[in-house]
Design a protein around this motif. Structure first.
Motif, mmCIF file in Angstrom:
data_model
loop_
_atom_site.group_PDB
_atom_site.id
_atom_site.type_symbol
_atom_site.label_atom_id
_atom_site.label_comp_id
_atom_site.label_asym_id
_atom_site.label_seq_id
_atom_site.Cartn_x
_atom_site.Cartn_y
_atom_site.Cartn_z
ATOM 1 N N ARG A 29 7.820 -9.957 -13.731
ATOM 2 C CA ARG A 29 7.592 -8.695 -14.433
ATOM 3 C C ARG A 29 6.158 -8.197 -14.226
ATOM 4 O O ARG A 29 5.906 -6.995 -14.141
ATOM 5 C CB ARG A 29 7.865 -8.875 -15.932
ATOM 6 C CG ARG A 29 9.362 -8.973 -16.266
ATOM 7 C CD ARG A 29 9.581 -9.362 -17.716
ATOM 8 N NE ARG A 29 10.975 -9.208 -18.110
ATOM 9 C CZ ARG A 29 11.450 -8.233 -18.874
ATOM 10 N NH1 ARG A 29 10.638 -7.301 -19.322
ATOM 11 N NH2 ARG A 29 12.728 -8.179 -19.176
ATOM 12 N N ALA A 30 5.211 -9.134 -14.139
ATOM 13 C CA ALA A 30 3.806 -8.762 -13.955
ATOM 14 C C ALA A 30 3.544 -8.145 -12.592
ATOM 15 O O ALA A 30 2.496 -7.516 -12.385
ATOM 16 C CB ALA A 30 2.923 -9.989 -14.154
ATOM 17 N N LEU A 31 4.479 -8.295 -11.658
ATOM 18 C CA LEU A 31 4.309 -7.689 -10.343
ATOM 19 C C LEU A 31 4.510 -6.174 -10.371
ATOM 20 O O LEU A 31 4.008 -5.465 -9.495
ATOM 21 C CB LEU A 31 5.297 -8.295 -9.338
ATOM 22 C CG LEU A 31 5.140 -9.779 -9.025
ATOM 23 C CD1 LEU A 31 6.241 -10.222 -8.065
ATOM 24 C CD2 LEU A 31 3.770 -10.060 -8.426
ATOM 25 N N LEU A 32 5.229 -5.675 -11.375
ATOM 26 C CA LEU A 32 5.528 -4.239 -11.416
ATOM 27 C C LEU A 32 4.263 -3.384 -11.513
ATOM 28 O O LEU A 32 4.108 -2.433 -10.729
ATOM 29 C CB LEU A 32 6.492 -3.934 -12.565
ATOM 30 C CG LEU A 32 6.845 -2.456 -12.778
ATOM 31 C CD1 LEU A 32 7.390 -1.825 -11.498
ATOM 32 C CD2 LEU A 32 7.845 -2.293 -13.923
ATOM 33 N N PRO A 33 3.328 -3.681 -12.426
ATOM 34 C CA PRO A 33 2.102 -2.856 -12.436
ATOM 35 C C PRO A 33 1.344 -2.919 -11.117
ATOM 36 O O PRO A 33 0.784 -1.909 -10.678
ATOM 37 C CB PRO A 33 1.283 -3.464 -13.583
ATOM 38 C CG PRO A 33 2.266 -4.163 -14.446
ATOM 39 C CD PRO A 33 3.339 -4.657 -13.522
ATOM 40 N N GLN A 34 1.319 -4.090 -10.481
ATOM 41 C CA GLN A 34 0.631 -4.205 -9.193
ATOM 42 C C GLN A 34 1.293 -3.312 -8.149
ATOM 43 O O GLN A 34 0.617 -2.606 -7.391
ATOM 44 C CB GLN A 34 0.645 -5.650 -8.710
ATOM 45 C CG GLN A 34 -0.159 -6.601 -9.589
ATOM 46 C CD GLN A 34 -0.221 -7.996 -9.010
ATOM 47 O OE1 GLN A 34 -0.103 -8.184 -7.808
ATOM 48 N NE2 GLN A 34 -0.400 -8.984 -9.871
ATOM 49 N N ALA A 35 2.632 -3.348 -8.104
ATOM 50 C CA ALA A 35 3.352 -2.535 -7.125
ATOM 51 C C ALA A 35 3.113 -1.047 -7.375
ATOM 52 O O ALA A 35 2.905 -0.268 -6.440
ATOM 53 C CB ALA A 35 4.840 -2.859 -7.175
ATOM 54 N N LEU A 36 3.138 -0.648 -8.644
ATOM 55 C CA LEU A 36 2.904 0.756 -8.982
ATOM 56 C C LEU A 36 1.485 1.174 -8.603
ATOM 57 O O LEU A 36 1.272 2.263 -8.048
ATOM 58 C CB LEU A 36 3.138 0.977 -10.478
ATOM 59 C CG LEU A 36 4.598 0.927 -10.920
ATOM 60 C CD1 LEU A 36 4.693 0.814 -12.435
ATOM 61 C CD2 LEU A 36 5.362 2.161 -10.434
ATOM 62 N N TYR A 37 0.526 0.319 -8.893
ATOM 63 C CA TYR A 37 -0.868 0.618 -8.541
ATOM 64 C C TYR A 37 -1.017 0.787 -7.037
ATOM 65 O O TYR A 37 -1.620 1.754 -6.559
ATOM 66 C CB TYR A 37 -1.770 -0.501 -9.049
ATOM 67 C CG TYR A 37 -3.231 -0.286 -8.737
ATOM 68 C CD1 TYR A 37 -4.060 0.379 -9.630
ATOM 69 C CD2 TYR A 37 -3.779 -0.747 -7.549
ATOM 70 C CE1 TYR A 37 -5.405 0.586 -9.333
ATOM 71 C CE2 TYR A 37 -5.116 -0.543 -7.248
ATOM 72 C CZ TYR A 37 -5.924 0.121 -8.145
ATOM 73 O OH TYR A 37 -7.247 0.323 -7.849
ATOM 74 N N LEU A 38 -0.460 -0.149 -6.284
ATOM 75 C CA LEU A 38 -0.593 -0.108 -4.831
ATOM 76 C C LEU A 38 0.186 1.058 -4.220
ATOM 77 O O LEU A 38 -0.147 1.529 -3.134
ATOM 78 C CB LEU A 38 -0.126 -1.432 -4.229
ATOM 79 C CG LEU A 38 -1.036 -2.628 -4.532
ATOM 80 C CD1 LEU A 38 -0.352 -3.931 -4.164
ATOM 81 C CD2 LEU A 38 -2.364 -2.491 -3.801
ATOM 82 N N SER A 39 1.207 1.521 -4.932
ATOM 83 C CA SER A 39 1.973 2.670 -4.433
ATOM 84 C C SER A 39 1.246 3.985 -4.682
ATOM 85 O O SER A 39 1.675 5.028 -4.190
ATOM 86 C CB SER A 39 3.357 2.712 -5.095
ATOM 87 O OG SER A 39 3.259 3.161 -6.438
ATOM 88 N N GLY A 40 0.168 3.938 -5.462
ATOM 89 C CA GLY A 40 -0.592 5.141 -5.759
ATOM 90 C C GLY A 40 -0.316 5.741 -7.119
ATOM 91 O O GLY A 40 -0.917 6.747 -7.486
ATOM 92 N N ASP A 41 0.568 5.112 -7.898
ATOM 93 C CA ASP A 41 0.887 5.630 -9.230
ATOM 94 C C ASP A 41 0.119 4.823 -10.271
ATOM 95 O O ASP A 41 0.679 4.003 -11.010
ATOM 96 C CB ASP A 41 2.390 5.546 -9.481
ATOM 97 C CG ASP A 41 2.840 6.422 -10.644
ATOM 98 O OD1 ASP A 41 1.958 6.873 -11.412
ATOM 99 O OD2 ASP A 41 4.051 6.657 -10.791
ATOM 100 N N ALA A 42 -1.197 5.050 -10.332
ATOM 101 C CA ALA A 42 -2.065 4.257 -11.203
ATOM 102 C C ALA A 42 -1.742 4.475 -12.676
ATOM 103 O O ALA A 42 -1.814 3.545 -13.480
ATOM 104 C CB ALA A 42 -3.525 4.603 -10.929
ATOM 105 N N GLY A 43 -1.401 5.720 -13.046
ATOM 106 C CA GLY A 43 -1.072 5.997 -14.442
ATOM 107 C C GLY A 43 0.133 5.195 -14.902
ATOM 108 O O GLY A 43 0.137 4.621 -16.001
ATOM 109 N N ALA A 44 1.162 5.126 -14.061
ATOM 110 C CA ALA A 44 2.349 4.341 -14.407
ATOM 111 C C ALA A 44 2.017 2.859 -14.452
ATOM 112 O O ALA A 44 2.549 2.108 -15.280
ATOM 113 C CB ALA A 44 3.469 4.604 -13.393
#
Length: 420
Positions: free
Chosen positions: A157-172
């Motif tokens: 579950r902790a990988l989701l914020p990392q994936a979102l950050y790396l995808s460019g969606d920092a707010g999410a």
């Protein structure tokens, strides 16, 4: 942001990935109440079985070749496609053919034949493969599916914020990560330093300054490093309602936390202290800056020395007059002068005696800026080594001119020190 490593590709065991991938080559006799078992034709099942045997022997590349033979039979039914996808997924992983593995996982996950119990493991491995391939947005979508389909592993579950950050969606990313951090705190656990750094960086990338400020406070609370405090305290003057008259108090907090780190701030602290008649405090600040190598060198070394000479001369006079100044303040009608003498005595005299003078002055009343004087009282207790007394005083500070904010930050630092 401090870089974090991409998650390792978790090699799920063959037993998990292939639990339902052994071909049934003929239909079993079914009772009237049961559905016929799915079957694979012999011409598909033979190379498929050979591929699975090769996998068990560690021959993943050869297994992939046999799967292509099975596929070339043509006119595959749903079960055959499913079996080939499941087997290809693990063979491609073991052969480090990640694009092939990703495609196979997607086929398997799209099949209604994949058991519900297997799906979280397959989604986990698919997401890690996508992250390794830098397919960040697809990885985020996969990880959302992992959560939606009941995946419980906190590390996944902790990988989701990392994936979102790396995808460019920092707010999410920040929106997903904050509840995770809060849950760790609510459970009495310290969030990981990586999570807190990511939270700070996500808010910064999303241009959410209140979020950055709050995240830095969490980071300073759990990992009170000087560089973290430097980032946090640099933002304090920008907080709503912060009074510039508290700049010296802010610099004192920077000094205590190790966040006072450049020539300009050393000089600013010294000059503000001298303007307030606190010459010994100015002298000590200049000497600390010199010992740290920030002052006394470079093109401004001469100016540093002139300022120090001035502070040293005035400091000697300040110390000589401290007792008489205190006597005069004791005779005053109100406590304002006593708080001024107490503030000077933090550096020029004894911090514990300074705390007593400040406390007496506040008790008498008539102090022009009582919460500012309380900040000085708490500072005196810190200098005297009585952190618990300092916290008691800080708890009473309520002014919205920045005093209460500084008090809260002092408490954060003191509590972090107590936990070391």
């Amino acid at each position: 942001m401090t870089a974090f490593a991409l998650p390792a590709l978790r090699q799920i065991s063959l037993a998990v990935l292939m639990a339902t991938a052994s071909p049934v080559l003929w239909a079993q006799a079914a009772s009237p109440a049961s559905s016929p078992a799915p079957t694979a034709r012999a011409e598909v099942g033979k190379p498929l079985q050979l591929a699975q045997d090769l996998l068990k022997s560690g021959k993943a590349v050869e297994a992939l070749a046999e799967l292509r033979v099975a596929e070339q039979v043509g006119s595959l039914n749903d079960y055959e496609r499913y079996l080939i996808a499941r087997t290809r997924a693990v063979a491609a992983l073991k052969a480090n053919e990640l694009p092939v593995a990703v495609a196979a996982f997607e086929v398997a996950l799209a099949s209604p034949l994949t058991p519900a119990a297997d799906r979280p493991s397959l989604l986990d491995t698919l997401a890690r493969a996508q992250l390794q391939l830098r397919q960040y947005a697809p990885a985020a979508a996969t990880l959302r599916r992992y959560v939606q389909e009941g995946g419980q592993d906190a590390a996944v579950r902790a990988l989701l914020p990392q994936a979102l950050y790396l995808s460019g969606d920092a707010g999410a990313a920040a929106k997903e990560l904050l509840p995770m951090v809060q849950a760790e705190e609510a459970a009495g656990r310290k969030p990981s330093e990586t999570s807190l750094r990511l939270l700070v960086s996500a808010y910064a990338k999303a241009k959410d300054e209140p979020g950055v400020y709050a995240a830095l406070q969490r980071q300073a609370q759990h990992y009170p490093k000087p560089e973290v405090w430097a980032q946090l305290l640099s933002r304090v003057p920008d907080q709503p309602g912060f009074s510039q008259s508290l700049t010296l108090d802010l610099l004192r907090l920077k000094q205590a936390t190790g966040a006072l780190r450049d020539e300009a701030e050393d000089i600013e602290l010294a000059i503000l202290a001298m303007e307030g008649g606190l010459f010994t405090e100015a002298l000590l600040a200049l000497d600390a800056g010199t010992q740290a190598g920030r002052l006394g060198t470079g093109p401004n070394a001469g100016e540093h020395q002139k300022l120090r000479d001035k502070a040293a001369k005035a400091s000697a006079k300040e110390k000589a007059q401290l007792a008489s100044d205190r006597a005069a303040a004791q005779a005053a009608k109100d406590g304002h002068a006593l708080t001024l003498v107490g503030t000077a005595a933090v550096s020029a005299g004894n911090p514990a005696d300074a705390a007593k003078a400040l406390a007496d002055g506040l008790a008498r009343g008539g102090v022009k800026k009582p919460d500012e004087a309380r900040l000085h009282l708490a500072w005196a207790w810190v200098k005297a080594g009585h952190s618990a007394e300092a916290v008691k005083v800080l708890d009473t500070i309520k002014s919205e001119d920045g005093s209460a904010e500084l008090a809260r930050l002092w408490k954060t630092w003191l509590r972090a020190q107590a936990q070391k």
